[in-house]
Design a protein around this motif. Structure first.
Motif, PDB file in Angstrom:
ATOM      1  N   SER A   1     -37.651 -47.239 -16.404  1.00  0.00           N
ATOM      2  CA  SER A   1     -39.064 -47.479 -16.679  1.00  0.00           C
ATOM      3  C   SER A   1     -39.140 -48.634 -17.683  1.00  0.00           C
ATOM      4  O   SER A   1     -38.141 -48.945 -18.350  1.00  0.00           O
ATOM      5  CB  SER A   1     -39.706 -46.230 -17.280  1.00  0.00           C
ATOM      6  OG  SER A   1     -39.225 -46.008 -18.595  1.00  0.00           O
TER       7      SER A   1
ATOM      8  N   LYS B   1     -35.994 -49.756 -24.743  1.00  0.00           N
ATOM      9  CA  LYS B   1     -35.076 -48.984 -25.602  1.00  0.00           C
ATOM     10  C   LYS B   1     -33.627 -49.395 -25.362  1.00  0.00           C
ATOM     11  O   LYS B   1     -32.855 -49.531 -26.300  1.00  0.00           O
ATOM     12  CB  LYS B   1     -35.253 -47.490 -25.363  1.00  0.00           C
ATOM     13  CG  LYS B   1     -36.513 -46.917 -25.956  1.00  0.00           C
ATOM     14  CD  LYS B   1     -36.611 -45.434 -25.687  1.00  0.00           C
ATOM     15  CE  LYS B   1     -37.945 -44.901 -26.179  1.00  0.00           C
ATOM     16  NZ  LYS B   1     -38.130 -43.481 -25.850  1.00  0.00           N
TER      17      LYS B   1
ATOM     18  N   ALA C   1     -43.227 -56.170 -25.893  1.00  0.00           N
ATOM     19  CA  ALA C   1     -43.501 -54.811 -25.423  1.00  0.00           C
ATOM     20  C   ALA C   1     -44.735 -54.246 -26.121  1.00  0.00           C
ATOM     21  O   ALA C   1     -45.582 -53.612 -25.482  1.00  0.00           O
ATOM     22  CB  ALA C   1     -42.288 -53.917 -25.655  1.00  0.00           C
TER      23      ALA C   1
ATOM     24  N   GLU D   1     -40.406 -48.609 -20.576  1.00  0.00           N
ATOM     25  CA  GLU D   1     -40.074 -48.082 -21.893  1.00  0.00           C
ATOM     26  C   GLU D   1     -38.569 -47.885 -22.043  1.00  0.00           C
ATOM     27  O   GLU D   1     -37.988 -48.187 -23.089  1.00  0.00           O
ATOM     28  CB  GLU D   1     -40.802 -46.752 -22.137  1.00  0.00           C
ATOM     29  CG  GLU D   1     -42.307 -46.874 -22.210  1.00  0.00           C
ATOM     30  CD  GLU D   1     -42.993 -46.956 -20.838  1.00  0.00           C
ATOM     31  OE1 GLU D   1     -42.358 -46.653 -19.794  1.00  0.00           O
ATOM     32  OE2 GLU D   1     -44.161 -47.355 -20.809  1.00  0.00           O
ATOM     33  N   GLU D   2     -37.925 -47.358 -20.993  1.00  0.00           N
ATOM     34  CA  GLU D   2     -36.478 -47.166 -21.032  1.00  0.00           C
ATOM     35  C   GLU D   2     -35.762 -48.507 -21.149  1.00  0.00           C
ATOM     36  O   GLU D   2     -34.776 -48.628 -21.872  1.00  0.00           O
ATOM     37  CB  GLU D   2     -36.000 -46.455 -19.769  1.00  0.00           C
ATOM     38  CG  GLU D   2     -36.406 -45.001 -19.670  1.00  0.00           C
ATOM     39  CD  GLU D   2     -36.108 -44.404 -18.310  1.00  0.00           C
ATOM     40  OE1 GLU D   2     -35.815 -43.206 -18.275  1.00  0.00           O
ATOM     41  OE2 GLU D   2     -36.176 -45.116 -17.292  1.00  0.00           O
TER      42      GLU D   2
ATOM     43  N   GLN E   1     -45.252 -57.320 -20.033  1.00  0.00           N
ATOM     44  CA  GLN E   1     -44.049 -56.933 -19.314  1.00  0.00           C
ATOM     45  C   GLN E   1     -43.293 -58.116 -18.725  1.00  0.00           C
ATOM     46  O   GLN E   1     -42.059 -58.098 -18.682  1.00  0.00           O
ATOM     47  CB  GLN E   1     -44.388 -55.937 -18.208  1.00  0.00           C
ATOM     48  CG  GLN E   1     -44.698 -54.564 -18.723  1.00  0.00           C
ATOM     49  CD  GLN E   1     -44.805 -53.556 -17.600  1.00  0.00           C
ATOM     50  OE1 GLN E   1     -44.847 -53.896 -16.437  1.00  0.00           O
ATOM     51  NE2 GLN E   1     -44.859 -52.293 -17.975  1.00  0.00           N
TER      52      GLN E   1
END
Length: 88
Positions: free
Chosen positions: A76, A82, A9, A78-79, A14
């Motif tokens: 997303s 996480k 990341a 980023e989500e 990706q």
């Protein structure tokens, strides 16, 4: 695998993150955590599609809940990262 997710990341890779999420999904499915596995699988597939990255070969896993797959696909990048690195 979570360390790999973080590193890929940070590099903006990706497709590689997507591959790692699919592997994490397999681990969670093997542990009976099908909702968690479904979200990871959905997110991983979405990242692979967005990045036009060919997935590595992944073994078939137990059918996953459709709602979990959809939730993961809607994350997303980023989500998804996480979610993948958070404790299950």
């Amino acid at each position: 695998l979570t360390d790999a997710v973080k590193r890929f990341a940070a590099l903006g890779a990706q497709g590689a993150v997507g591959d790692c999420l699919l592997e994490l999904a397999i681990v969670h499915a093997d542990e009976g955590e099908l909702m968690h596995a479904g979200r990871l699988w959905g997110a991983g597939q979405a990242l692979l599609e967005q990045s036009h990255h060919r997935a590595s070969r992944h073994r078939a896993i137990t059918p996953l809940p459709e709602d979990a797959l959809a939730e993961g696909a809607a994350m997303s990048p980023e989500e998804a990262v996480k979610y993948a690195i958070a404790p299950a």
